[in-house]
Write a protein that holds these residues in place. Structure first.
Motif, mmCIF file in Angstrom:
data_model
loop_
_atom_site.group_PDB
_atom_site.id
_atom_site.type_symbol
_atom_site.label_atom_id
_atom_site.label_comp_id
_atom_site.label_asym_id
_atom_site.label_seq_id
_atom_site.Cartn_x
_atom_site.Cartn_y
_atom_site.Cartn_z
ATOM 1 N N GLU A 199 0.815 -1.220 0.000
ATOM 2 C CA GLU A 199 0.000 0.000 0.000
ATOM 3 C C GLU A 199 0.844 1.263 0.000
ATOM 4 O O GLU A 199 0.305 2.370 -0.112
ATOM 5 C CB GLU A 199 -0.922 0.007 1.232
ATOM 6 C CG GLU A 199 -1.900 -1.165 1.281
ATOM 7 C CD GLU A 199 -2.784 -1.216 0.046
ATOM 8 O OE1 GLU A 199 -3.324 -0.158 -0.337
ATOM 9 O OE2 GLU A 199 -2.905 -2.313 -0.545
ATOM 10 N N VAL A 200 2.151 1.110 0.135
ATOM 11 C CA VAL A 200 3.023 2.283 0.175
ATOM 12 C C VAL A 200 2.878 3.071 -1.119
ATOM 13 O O VAL A 200 2.910 2.515 -2.215
ATOM 14 C CB VAL A 200 4.493 1.861 0.380
ATOM 15 C CG1 VAL A 200 5.424 3.042 0.159
ATOM 16 C CG2 VAL A 200 4.684 1.297 1.775
ATOM 17 N N GLY A 201 2.701 4.372 -0.982
ATOM 18 C CA GLY A 201 2.570 5.241 -2.140
ATOM 19 C C GLY A 201 1.147 5.438 -2.603
ATOM 20 O O GLY A 201 0.833 6.427 -3.267
ATOM 21 N N LYS A 202 0.279 4.498 -2.255
ATOM 22 C CA LYS A 202 -1.106 4.591 -2.692
ATOM 23 C C LYS A 202 -1.941 5.457 -1.751
ATOM 24 O O LYS A 202 -2.965 5.993 -2.145
ATOM 25 C CB LYS A 202 -1.726 3.194 -2.794
ATOM 26 C CG LYS A 202 -1.028 2.292 -3.803
ATOM 27 C CD LYS A 202 -1.628 0.887 -3.795
ATOM 28 C CE LYS A 202 -0.893 -0.033 -4.758
ATOM 29 N NZ LYS A 202 -1.428 -1.416 -4.723
ATOM 30 N N THR A 203 -1.541 5.537 -0.476
ATOM 31 C CA THR A 203 -2.251 6.351 0.504
ATOM 32 C C THR A 203 -1.256 7.262 1.207
ATOM 33 O O THR A 203 -0.039 7.091 1.085
ATOM 34 C CB THR A 203 -2.947 5.470 1.564
ATOM 35 O OG1 THR A 203 -1.951 4.957 2.468
ATOM 36 C CG2 THR A 203 -3.686 4.295 0.931
ATOM 37 N N ASP A 261 2.883 8.741 -9.965
ATOM 38 C CA ASP A 261 3.024 9.317 -8.623
ATOM 39 C C ASP A 261 3.236 8.234 -7.580
ATOM 40 O O ASP A 261 4.050 8.377 -6.660
ATOM 41 C CB ASP A 261 1.790 10.144 -8.263
ATOM 42 C CG ASP A 261 1.767 11.483 -8.988
ATOM 43 O OD1 ASP A 261 2.753 11.794 -9.702
ATOM 44 O OD2 ASP A 261 0.770 12.215 -8.842
ATOM 45 N N VAL A 262 2.480 7.139 -7.694
ATOM 46 C CA VAL A 262 2.657 6.017 -6.770
ATOM 47 C C VAL A 262 4.081 5.497 -6.866
ATOM 48 O O VAL A 262 4.735 5.222 -5.851
ATOM 49 C CB VAL A 262 1.646 4.900 -7.073
ATOM 50 C CG1 VAL A 262 1.982 3.636 -6.267
ATOM 51 C CG2 VAL A 262 0.227 5.358 -6.736
ATOM 52 N N ARG A 263 4.592 5.369 -8.083
ATOM 53 C CA ARG A 263 5.957 4.861 -8.268
ATOM 54 C C ARG A 263 6.984 5.811 -7.668
ATOM 55 O O ARG A 263 7.945 5.372 -7.018
ATOM 56 C CB ARG A 263 6.214 4.645 -9.762
ATOM 57 C CG ARG A 263 5.412 3.490 -10.348
ATOM 58 C CD ARG A 263 5.352 3.519 -11.852
ATOM 59 N NE ARG A 263 4.480 2.458 -12.359
ATOM 60 C CZ ARG A 263 3.856 2.482 -13.520
ATOM 61 N NH1 ARG A 263 4.012 3.527 -14.325
ATOM 62 N NH2 ARG A 263 3.088 1.481 -13.895
ATOM 63 N N PHE A 264 6.808 7.107 -7.883
ATOM 64 C CA PHE A 264 7.729 8.081 -7.274
ATOM 65 C C PHE A 264 7.723 7.958 -5.752
ATOM 66 O O PHE A 264 8.768 8.002 -5.103
ATOM 67 C CB PHE A 264 7.315 9.500 -7.670
ATOM 68 C CG PHE A 264 7.836 9.954 -9.011
ATOM 69 C CD1 PHE A 264 9.199 10.028 -9.254
ATOM 70 C CD2 PHE A 264 6.957 10.331 -10.019
ATOM 71 C CE1 PHE A 264 9.686 10.459 -10.478
ATOM 72 C CE2 PHE A 264 7.437 10.766 -11.251
ATOM 73 C CZ PHE A 264 8.790 10.821 -11.482
#
Length: 899
Positions: free
Chosen positions: A77-81, A278-281
């Motif tokens: 879930e890291v990056g998604k929230t 953005d999630v990847r960054f």
């Protein structure tokens, strides 16, 4: 407000507080602590857990800290929230039997609402909502008193949200949180479960209950009140930072966003342009920082435990950089950016940089090779899918790529899309879920709860700490103060029984710091006890595991405790030898070759150290030579006590993951600054007393970790004597001199290899010579030349060679053009059955397939097999049924051709 300033203001608020009292500022502990229930420190209170559990007496009544933490259960879930990150810092204040609810609430509210000019965080009271456990009327009344807020601004929440425990029997208590209302754009009014609208920034735990059972977060039994009420709070540094900096999430703060900016430059992509990017960054920024901090604290990438977590974080960061379009090495570009920001607080990142860089670069290089190999495997599998006419890449193959080869599923999805295929994600996720459940079940089976140390704690509280004399003497007159068996007090131990004995005074060294416990005896009037083991279950208390070897023991009798002198001498030699080898290692390989673990017992030592490749024989020899030169130099060995900070300033080396007393540590020197380490072990007085150091092995103990093993003292001489005798026996046997032994043995090996090759050539020639006779005996089954032959004493590759040769002969015989040929051979070498079948094009055109023949014959001889249509092989265990199996061949050929 910068993150560093938030951190400074937090500790300063408590360190200088005059209303409640000044707090001791405790530096962050390592991310690695010796806790069987945790891979990493995952909360600010973890280093203080022994105090909350009553295992140790805290050296202060009030404390504050900013603790490094790692949490990875929700890594996907890291990056998604905005709520999920792996590395974070937890600001906390702690009270051990000092202030309680009102003090904690007062301190927190004052810091949060105090103006920035006055040293606070300056939050507007209008956006703050305190929460309490529903039913905790005392907390409600205190919040009203301290803040003056109306009743509808104090939120009542259920135990699921506002009751804290460690998930096992022990301390627990209600919580109170400070929530920040971020506005209607983040959710509905008073929707406390919305998550992003009402952001929790600070949790105050009122530790007051003794829990006898904990079935879930909201289902537990309260046995009674704790004898001492404590306070444990946690304020998320990252959350406060992005709120005060006006950012949308933790990834955009001043210490994390520079990594994203660097990634933008490298990839040419822009943060904020695409949700997926953005999630990847954000994944890259989070994982780079986490990897940096883990490597700094001594973790190296591996395939299990802490090493596996680090490897996964690093590879996810590298993978996401690739998905952003950057395929060059990313770690050398991104890690320095994170180092420069985090290094403002954690200066050790600069001191350890060479080692950190070496570990990171080696892991990225290894992963790039994995990607190359995985890509080849994927291409092969995708080609087979397309040949079959399917359009879906199987979930089990995607899982195999991920699980066996470390190939990320995102990369599989990307490559499948490029190949015009979909991936059976449901099948992949199902297999991943099964694997996670197996891992959880295994973890539950292995995970022990906190050991019940209350009996030891009671002994310590009643009698005080053990008068530990291991540094000064090998024997003491002592008084027994407790006798236990299976955790309970007993009046006696009979002959042969094993129990635990606590003495008021002891000369025995308790196992610690990699040094094994002392051996010896404890004598009493009328008998003797053998000391089997010595441990410190709680700080300050030494417990001896003993076996009664003579008489019956009653703890009312005084005893004479005596360490085995030879055992202690060997232990001292080995422990000092470990320090010498460590210093020699650093001299030969450089200062980044740091010890990551050790074990020593009389006559033997092993030392683990972070290094990414095997040492050469020359390096091993040089380490041994430097070590023995240090022994010959008769270097003085000394030790002294100082504060931990003084030891660090002095250049003393501390072992990764170990915890040390902040007020006093013991520093052992060998030859002054040449070897200067924090250590509580026993040592010789001069290096020459180690006797000798004989390195016996250098090996890998996981990715990025090597191990050196050595004998010391008399054991080292005995090892060399055995080697001498072996050399003598070989020189006598080979009639040569020791100096010529290697070349003599090399000549013999070459001659042996040459002879084996010649024997293989002759054997193969004899085997192929029999092929003609076997081919001549072929049967005709419906126009198909069929060989069904038992090749006694032949198996494996020889049987394969013979079958192919016979097929070739039959296909090339005069008048045999386009004649179908089937060859089936069964061998019985070594008591096992080998099966091979070979067919030519004409036989396959008639429907006779080698793989089907082997699948039919294998079970007859107690085995199985298979293969392609032109050639197949298998094995079995029942040699008695070979002829029966061969008898089935004509029928199988007839049936296949007829079909």
């Amino acid at each position: 407000m910068s993150t560093a300033e938030i951190r400074r203001r937090f500790t300063a608020h408590f360190a200088t507080n005059q209303t409640i009292g000044e707090h001791t500022v405790v530096p962050s502990a390592s991310l690695l602590l010796d806790d069987p229930n945790l891979l990493f420190v995952n909360a600010g209170m973890v280093p203080f857990k022994p105090y909350f559990l009553g295992q140790e007496t805290p050296p202060f009544t009030r404390a504050t800290s900013v603790q490094k933490c790692i949490r990875t259960p929700d890594i996907e879930e890291v990056g998604k929230t905005t709520r999920h990150g792996t590395f974070f810092e937890m600001c906390g204040n702690f009270s051990f039997g000092d202030y309680f609810k009102e003090g904690a609430i007062t301190l927190a509210w004052e810091l949060v609402t105090k103006s920035i000019a006055d040293g606070g965080f300056g939050f507007d009271e209008s956006v703050l909502y305190p929460s309490v456990l529903d039913g905790d009327d005392e907390a409600v009344a205190i919040w009203r008193k301290v803040t003056g807020l109306p009743d509808d601004r104090i939120v009542r929440l259920p135990p699921k949200e506002n009751y804290w425990s460690m998930g096992v029997p022990g301390p627990g208590g209600p919580c109170s949180e400070i929530l920040v209302d971020r506005g209607g754009a983040y959710g509905k009014d008073r929707d406390w479960d919305a998550g992003d609208r009402y952001m929790e920034i600070w949790n105050l735990v009122f530790m007051q209950d003794e829990l006898s059972a904990v079935r879930s977060k909201s289902d537990f039994d309260i046995a009674g009140q704790l004898p001492q009420k404590n306070i444990d709070t946690g304020m998320g540094l990252e959350r406060v930072a992005y709120l005060l900096q006006g950012k949308g999430n933790m990834y955009e703060t001043d210490v994390v966003f520079p990594v994203i900016e660097k990634a933008e430059t490298l990839t040419g992509k822009r943060y904020g342009a695409s949700y997926d990017d953005d999630v990847r960054f954000r994944v890259v920024a989070d994982h780079i920082r986490s990897s940096l901090m883990l490597i700094s604290d001594g973790v190296t990438p591996g395939n299990e435990g802490r090493g596996y977590v680090l490897r996964r974080l690093m590879r996810r960061a590298i993978r996401n950089m690739r998905l952003l379009g950057y395929e060059d090495p990313a770690m050398p570009e991104l890690l320095p950016v994170s180092r420069d920001k985090m290094g403002e607080t954690y200066t050790e990142l600069h001191h350890e940089w060479d080692r950190i860089k070496r570990v990171a670069d080696a892991e990225e290089e290894a992963f790039r090779k994995t990607l190359q190999a995985g890509t080849q495997i994927f291409d092969l599998a995708a080609g087979q899918v397309k040949e079959s006419g399917a359009t879906t890449f199987p979930g089990d193959q995607a899982f195999q790529l991920h699980d066996t080869y470390g190939f990320p599923i995102d990369l599989t999805l990307e490559m499948a899309s490029e190949a015009g295929l979909e991936v059976d994600e449901q099948g992949f996720r199902s297999l991943m879920a099964e694997q996670r459940e197996r891992a959880k079940a295994d973890a539950r089976a292995k995970k022990g709860q906190h050991a019940d140390l209350s009996v030891y704690r009671d002994i310590l509280d009643t009698n005080g700490p053990t008068d530990w004399q291991a540094y000064f003497t090998l024997e003491t007159e002592s008084k027994p103060i407790a006798l236990l068996r299976e955790g309970k007090a007993v009046p006696t131990l009979a002959n042969g029984e094993i129990g635990e004995l606590v003495l008021d005074r002891t000369p025995f060294y308790a196992e610690s710091g990699g040094q094994s416990a002392d051996a010896g005896i404890i004598e009493f009037d009328g008998g003797r006890l053998e000391v089997v083991d010595v441990q410190r279950p709680v700080k300050g208390l030494v417990v001896h595991q003993v076996r009664v070897v003579d008489g019956e023991f009653e703890p009312s009798r005084p005893v004479h405790a005596q360490v085995d002198k030879e055992w202690r001498l060997g232990a001292r030699q080995a422990h000092s030898g470990t320090h010498v080898v460590h210093a020699a290692l650093r001299e030969v390989l450089g200062p980044t070759a740091l010890q990551s673990g050790s074990f020593n017992r009389p006559g033997y030592l092993r030392l683990d150290f972070g290094w990414t490749k095997a040492l050469t024989p020359g390096q091993v020899h040089e380490i041994e030579e430097v070590s023995n030169n240090a022994l010959r130099a008769d270097l003085p060995v000394s030790w002294q006590y100082m504060t931990l900070q003084e030891a660090k300033d002095w250049g003393a080396i501390a072992l990764f993951g170990e915890t040390y007393d902040d007020s006093k540590v013991r520093v052992v020197e060998i030859g002054g600054p040449w070897s200067r380490e924090l250590c509580g072990g026993t040592h010789v007085e001069h290096s020459s007393q180690v006797g000798t150091i004989v390195v016996t092995g250098e090996s890998s103990v996981g990715s990025g970790n090597r191990r050196i093993e050595a004998f010391t003292g008399l054991e080292g001489f005995c090892y060399l004597a055995r080697e001498r005798d072996l050399v003598g026996d070989l020189t006598d046997l080979l009639k040569t001199q020791p100096g010529d032994l290697v070349s003599r043995v090399g000549d013999l090996v070459e001659r042996l290899k040459s002879t084996e090759k010649e024997l293989e050539r002759v054997r193969t020639a004899q085997l192929l010579a029999s092929a003609g006779a076997i081919a001549d005996a072929a049967s005709d089954i419906d126009g198909t030349a069929v060989v069904a032959h038992r090749a006694s004493g032949v198996g494996g590759g020889d049987l394969r060679t013979l079958a192919i040769d016979i097929r070739s002969r039959l296909g090339q015989a005069p008048g045999a053009a386009d004649r179908p040929v089937v060859v089936v051979l069964l061998g019985d070498a070594g008591g096992k059955v080998s099966l091979v079948a070979a067919t030519n094009d004409a036989a396959r055109a008639r429907g006779v397939r080698a793989g089907e023949l082997i699948r039919s014959l294998g079970p007859v001889v107690g085995g199985k097999g298979g293969g392609k249509d032109d050639f197949a092989q298998g094995g079995g265990s029942d040699t008695s049924r070979i002829d029966e199996a061969l008898g089935l061949v004509p029928g199988l050929v007839h049936g296949a051709a007829g079909a």
